[in-house]
Design a protein around this motif. Structure first.
Motif, PDB file in Angstrom:
ATOM      1  N   PHE A 114       0.754  -1.047  -0.130  1.00  0.00           N
ATOM      2  CA  PHE A 114      -0.139  -0.045   0.051  1.00  0.00           C
ATOM      3  C   PHE A 114       0.863   1.262   0.000  1.00  0.00           C
ATOM      4  CE2 PHE A 114       0.715  -1.110   4.269  1.00  0.00           C
ATOM      5  CZ  PHE A 114       1.177  -0.142   5.166  1.00  0.00           C
ATOM      6  N   VAL A 115       0.213   2.574  -0.255  1.00  0.00           N
ATOM      7  CA  VAL A 115       1.131   3.770  -0.546  1.00  0.00           C
ATOM      8  C   VAL A 115       0.485   4.690   0.403  1.00  0.00           C
ATOM      9  CG1 VAL A 115       1.785   5.347  -2.184  1.00  0.00           C
ATOM     10  CG2 VAL A 115       1.695   3.325  -2.819  1.00  0.00           C
ATOM     11  N   VAL A 116       1.020   5.225   1.054  1.00  0.00           N
ATOM     12  CA  VAL A 116       0.843   6.486   1.800  1.00  0.00           C
ATOM     13  C   VAL A 116       1.316   7.666   1.287  1.00  0.00           C
ATOM     14  CG1 VAL A 116       0.611   7.725   4.281  1.00  0.00           C
ATOM     15  CG2 VAL A 116       0.627   5.240   4.165  1.00  0.00           C
ATOM     16  N   GLN A 117       0.685   8.798   1.077  1.00  0.00           N
ATOM     17  CA  GLN A 117       1.076  10.020   0.328  1.00  0.00           C
ATOM     18  C   GLN A 117       0.653  11.346   1.475  1.00  0.00           C
ATOM     19  OE1 GLN A 117      -1.136   9.165  -3.033  1.00  0.00           O
ATOM     20  NE2 GLN A 117       0.558   9.481  -4.248  1.00  0.00           N
ATOM     21  N   CYS A 118       1.498  12.100   1.718  1.00  0.00           N
ATOM     22  CA  CYS A 118       1.326  13.310   2.396  1.00  0.00           C
ATOM     23  C   CYS A 118       1.759  14.609   1.584  1.00  0.00           C
ATOM     24  CB  CYS A 118       2.169  13.308   3.673  1.00  0.00           C
ATOM     25  SG  CYS A 118       1.677  11.792   4.697  1.00  0.00           S
ATOM     26  N   THR A 119       0.783  15.520   1.781  1.00  0.00           N
ATOM     27  CA  THR A 119       1.411  16.951   1.253  1.00  0.00           C
ATOM     28  C   THR A 119       0.904  17.927   2.310  1.00  0.00           C
ATOM     29  OG1 THR A 119       0.510  16.233  -1.127  1.00  0.00           O
ATOM     30  CG2 THR A 119       0.837  18.728  -0.431  1.00  0.00           C
ATOM     31  N   ALA A 120       1.960  18.567   2.808  1.00  0.00           N
ATOM     32  CA  ALA A 120       1.683  19.584   3.826  1.00  0.00           C
ATOM     33  C   ALA A 120       2.454  20.914   3.497  1.00  0.00           C
ATOM     34  CB  ALA A 120       2.243  19.116   5.329  1.00  0.00           C
ATOM     35  N   GLY A 121       1.983  21.894   3.949  1.00  0.00           N
ATOM     36  CA  GLY A 121       2.885  23.091   3.601  1.00  0.00           C
ATOM     37  C   GLY A 121       2.287  24.284   4.188  1.00  0.00           C
ATOM     38  N   CYS A 122       2.603  25.646   3.852  1.00  0.00           N
ATOM     39  CA  CYS A 122       2.019  26.883   4.118  1.00  0.00           C
ATOM     40  C   CYS A 122       2.226  27.784   3.053  1.00  0.00           C
ATOM     41  CB  CYS A 122       2.708  27.485   5.363  1.00  0.00           C
ATOM     42  SG  CYS A 122       4.360  28.138   5.095  1.00  0.00           S
ATOM     43  N   GLN A 123       1.169  28.852   3.297  1.00  0.00           N
ATOM     44  CA  GLN A 123       1.184  29.837   2.273  1.00  0.00           C
ATOM     45  C   GLN A 123       1.407  31.093   3.254  1.00  0.00           C
ATOM     46  OE1 GLN A 123      -2.530  30.651   0.304  1.00  0.00           O
ATOM     47  NE2 GLN A 123      -1.636  31.779  -1.515  1.00  0.00           N
ATOM     48  N   LEU A 124       2.397  32.073   2.569  1.00  0.00           N
ATOM     49  CA  LEU A 124       3.081  32.843   3.237  1.00  0.00           C
ATOM     50  C   LEU A 124       2.799  34.298   2.665  1.00  0.00           C
ATOM     51  CD1 LEU A 124       6.661  31.549   4.284  1.00  0.00           C
ATOM     52  CD2 LEU A 124       4.564  31.531   5.469  1.00  0.00           C
ATOM     53  N   TYR A 125       2.330  35.381   3.386  1.00  0.00           N
ATOM     54  CA  TYR A 125       1.776  36.606   2.791  1.00  0.00           C
ATOM     55  C   TYR A 125       3.100  37.590   3.339  1.00  0.00           C
ATOM     56  CZ  TYR A 125      -2.588  33.706   2.353  1.00  0.00           C
ATOM     57  OH  TYR A 125      -3.376  33.123   2.132  1.00  0.00           O
ATOM     58  N   SER A 126       2.674  38.819   2.502  1.00  0.00           N
ATOM     59  CA  SER A 126       3.640  40.052   2.719  1.00  0.00           C
ATOM     60  C   SER A 126       3.548  40.437   4.131  1.00  0.00           C
ATOM     61  CB  SER A 126       3.778  40.864   1.789  1.00  0.00           C
ATOM     62  OG  SER A 126       2.288  41.496   1.704  1.00  0.00           O
ATOM     63  N   ASN A 127       2.378  40.312   4.797  1.00  0.00           N
ATOM     64  CA  ASN A 127       2.180  40.927   5.856  1.00  0.00           C
ATOM     65  C   ASN A 127       2.550  40.319   7.224  1.00  0.00           C
ATOM     66  OD1 ASN A 127       0.191  39.020   5.812  1.00  0.00           O
ATOM     67  ND2 ASN A 127      -1.449  40.405   6.109  1.00  0.00           N
ATOM     68  N   MET A 128       3.404  39.047   6.813  1.00  0.00           N
ATOM     69  CA  MET A 128       3.904  38.128   7.816  1.00  0.00           C
ATOM     70  C   MET A 128       2.864  37.231   8.434  1.00  0.00           C
ATOM     71  SD  MET A 128       7.145  39.453   7.694  1.00  0.00           S
ATOM     72  CE  MET A 128       8.196  38.653   9.123  1.00  0.00           C
ATOM     73  N   GLY A 134      -2.630  20.700   5.413  1.00  0.00           N
ATOM     74  CA  GLY A 134      -2.161  19.288   4.982  1.00  0.00           C
ATOM     75  C   GLY A 134      -3.080  18.331   4.701  1.00  0.00           C
ATOM     76  N   TYR A 135      -2.693  17.237   3.695  1.00  0.00           N
ATOM     77  CA  TYR A 135      -3.623  16.146   2.867  1.00  0.00           C
ATOM     78  C   TYR A 135      -2.850  14.940   3.351  1.00  0.00           C
ATOM     79  CZ  TYR A 135      -5.805  20.615   0.909  1.00  0.00           C
ATOM     80  OH  TYR A 135      -6.237  21.657   0.648  1.00  0.00           O
ATOM     81  N   VAL A 136      -3.775  14.141   3.496  1.00  0.00           N
ATOM     82  CA  VAL A 136      -3.151  12.613   3.518  1.00  0.00           C
ATOM     83  C   VAL A 136      -3.842  11.742   2.537  1.00  0.00           C
ATOM     84  CG1 VAL A 136      -2.740  10.625   4.972  1.00  0.00           C
ATOM     85  CG2 VAL A 136      -2.591  12.720   6.026  1.00  0.00           C
ATOM     86  N   GLY A 137      -3.225  10.775   1.598  1.00  0.00           N
ATOM     87  CA  GLY A 137      -3.552  10.117   0.784  1.00  0.00           C
ATOM     88  C   GLY A 137      -3.347   8.505   1.173  1.00  0.00           C
ATOM     89  N   TYR A 138      -4.236   7.530   0.452  1.00  0.00           N
ATOM     90  CA  TYR A 138      -4.100   6.286   0.683  1.00  0.00           C
ATOM     91  C   TYR A 138      -4.419   5.553  -0.354  1.00  0.00           C
ATOM     92  CZ  TYR A 138      -4.547   1.479   2.652  1.00  0.00           C
ATOM     93  OH  TYR A 138      -4.747   0.172   2.747  1.00  0.00           O
ATOM     94  N   GLY A 140      -3.485   6.393  -3.441  1.00  0.00           N
ATOM     95  CA  GLY A 140      -3.783   6.994  -4.424  1.00  0.00           C
ATOM     96  C   GLY A 140      -5.220   7.923  -4.337  1.00  0.00           C
ATOM     97  N   GLN A 141      -5.790   7.650  -3.174  1.00  0.00           N
ATOM     98  CA  GLN A 141      -7.096   8.400  -3.059  1.00  0.00           C
ATOM     99  C   GLN A 141      -7.153   9.410  -1.691  1.00  0.00           C
ATOM    100  OE1 GLN A 141     -10.002   5.429  -2.858  1.00  0.00           O
ATOM    101  NE2 GLN A 141     -10.093   5.089  -4.671  1.00  0.00           N
ATOM    102  N   ASP A 142      -7.864  10.472  -1.754  1.00  0.00           N
ATOM    103  CA  ASP A 142      -7.914  11.415  -0.799  1.00  0.00           C
ATOM    104  C   ASP A 142      -8.418  10.646   0.497  1.00  0.00           C
ATOM    105  OD1 ASP A 142      -7.255  13.378  -2.385  1.00  0.00           O
ATOM    106  OD2 ASP A 142      -9.350  14.052  -2.800  1.00  0.00           O
ATOM    107  N   PHE A 143      -7.728  10.895   1.481  1.00  0.00           N
ATOM    108  CA  PHE A 143      -7.783  10.258   2.856  1.00  0.00           C
ATOM    109  C   PHE A 143      -8.321  11.241   4.143  1.00  0.00           C
ATOM    110  CE2 PHE A 143      -6.520   7.439   6.433  1.00  0.00           C
ATOM    111  CZ  PHE A 143      -7.067   6.250   6.141  1.00  0.00           C
ATOM    112  N   LEU A 144      -7.504  12.190   4.143  1.00  0.00           N
ATOM    113  CA  LEU A 144      -7.789  13.053   5.275  1.00  0.00           C
ATOM    114  C   LEU A 144      -7.428  14.576   4.749  1.00  0.00           C
ATOM    115  CD1 LEU A 144      -6.664  11.270   8.530  1.00  0.00           C
ATOM    116  CD2 LEU A 144      -8.991  11.517   8.024  1.00  0.00           C
TER     117      LEU A 144
END
Length: 352
Positions: A114-128, A134-138, A140-144
């Motif tokens: 089986f495959v576990v996929q994770c995407t996490a990050g942040c979007q930063l703006y000029s006003n600090m 965050g997304y978790v896939g299992y 190849g399908q959306d999981f959480l």
């Protein structure tokens, strides 16, 4: 099953590298992509990639679990001792990740592979300020997915396994503490230093090249295609003008998603369906950051590409009307001159 939460731990480790960017012009998104393939309970293949927008900052060597730098300015951004610490933490994280995934798979009787996929990050703006995701896939399908508003994990699919993982993440208080440290300290504190090293890459500008051509899928339909390529950064605006006025969205207008080129630039196509010989004039208008306040205008049926500056659609239409009128007057005068000349030649011929 515990493992998905540890995608965030890897994100934290690499955010000293990639998650501390302020915005030079709008906002920037930093993402960490992790894919772990579990062949059995003793072998796992893990790949990791850190991105700033579309710039590949670094990746994970799956054999040695060390960081490979993809940009020459990334390594000098932090002292050598910091990189050593980060790499040691990554190795510890990956060991724990593999152990916890296999433990959860055994408890819930998850079949291998089986495959576990994770995407996490942040979007930063000029006003600090920043926004995290965050997304978790299992397999190849959306999981959480992570809800920023209330700090909770949401089910993308309602299964016994997803509810099990969701319950674990909701009770994992260390996650909230790590996120608070990340966005209150790391992102802000290291921002100016990383901007200094990566500014040139972030300010890179490549102007678009646009061409217009036609396709005829049938005798009663003409497809006008505007192909725009070679531009960077990704954001771009492409519109069709009919007699100088912008064509509104509708079933006859289809614009593709922005796609990457091999040279780290982008391309897209906008297709407009029209009736053959409908008597209207058409042009493709392109707006991009590299052009400043100007726009790229490519008329259908003409090889001429025009750069216009701040001219509205109404003004363009008026200019077109004036140009046609001038051309009509010029042709009429030329015809009159030719008639007078022919009349004189006839008189002289008769007199002779």
């Amino acid at each position: 099953m515990r493992p998905p939460c540890h995608c965030v731990l890897l994100l934290l480790l690499l955010f000293h590298l990639s998650g501390t960017w302020a915005d030079l012009d709008g906002s920037f998104t930093v993402r960490l992509l992790q894919t772990s393939t579990f062949q059995n309970n003793s072998f796992v293949d893990t790949e990791g990639l850190g991105l700033l927008e579309d710039i590949e900052l670094g990746s994970l060597d799956k054999h040695t679990w060390t960081i490979r730098f993809h940009q020459p300015w990334v390594r000098p951004a932090l002292p050598r001792s910091d990189w050593d610490t980060i790499q040691n933490m990554i190795k510890i994280y990956l060991q724990q990740f593999s152990y916890l995934v296999n433990e959860g798979a055994m408890q819930k009787e998850v079949p291998y592979p089986f495959v576990v996929q994770c995407t996490a990050g942040c979007q930063l703006y000029s006003n600090m300020t920043s926004r995290i995701f965050g997304y978790v896939g299992y397999n190849g399908q959306d999981f959480l997915s992570f809800s920023v508003s209330n700090g909770s994990w949401l089910l993308s699919q309602d299964t016994d396994l997803s509810r099990y993982v969701q319950a674990f993440l909701q009770n994992y208080t260390a996650f909230s503490e790590l996120v608070e440290v990340l966005f209150n300290d790391t992102c802000v504190d290291d921002m100016e230093l990383l901007l200094q090293y990566g500014k040139a890459a972030l300010e890179r500008r490549e102007p678009p090249v646009a061409t217009v051509f036609a396709r005829t899928p049938g005798p009663a339909q003409l497809l006008l295609v505007c192909h725009v390529t070679g531009f960077y950064p990704r954001p771009i605006s492409v519109a069709w003008l009919r007699d100088g006025r912008e064509v509104p969205p509708g079933p006859g207008l289809n614009t593709s998603a922005v796609l990457p080129n091999a040279d780290l630039t982008y391309q897209l196509r906008s297709v407009l369906a029209v009736a053959p010989r409908d008597g209207h004039s058409y042009a493709c208008r392109v707006r991009h950051r590299s052009l400043g306040t100007r726009s790229l205008l490519v008329p259908w049926g003409s090889s001429e590409v025009v750069l216009i500056t701040g001219i509205g659609a109404g003004v363009l239409a008026a200019v077109a009307v004036v140009a046609i009128a001038v051309l009509w007057v010029w042709r009429r005068r030329k015809r009159q001159q030719m008639e007078v000349s022919e009349s004189r030649n006839s008189i002289l011929s008769n007199e002779a």
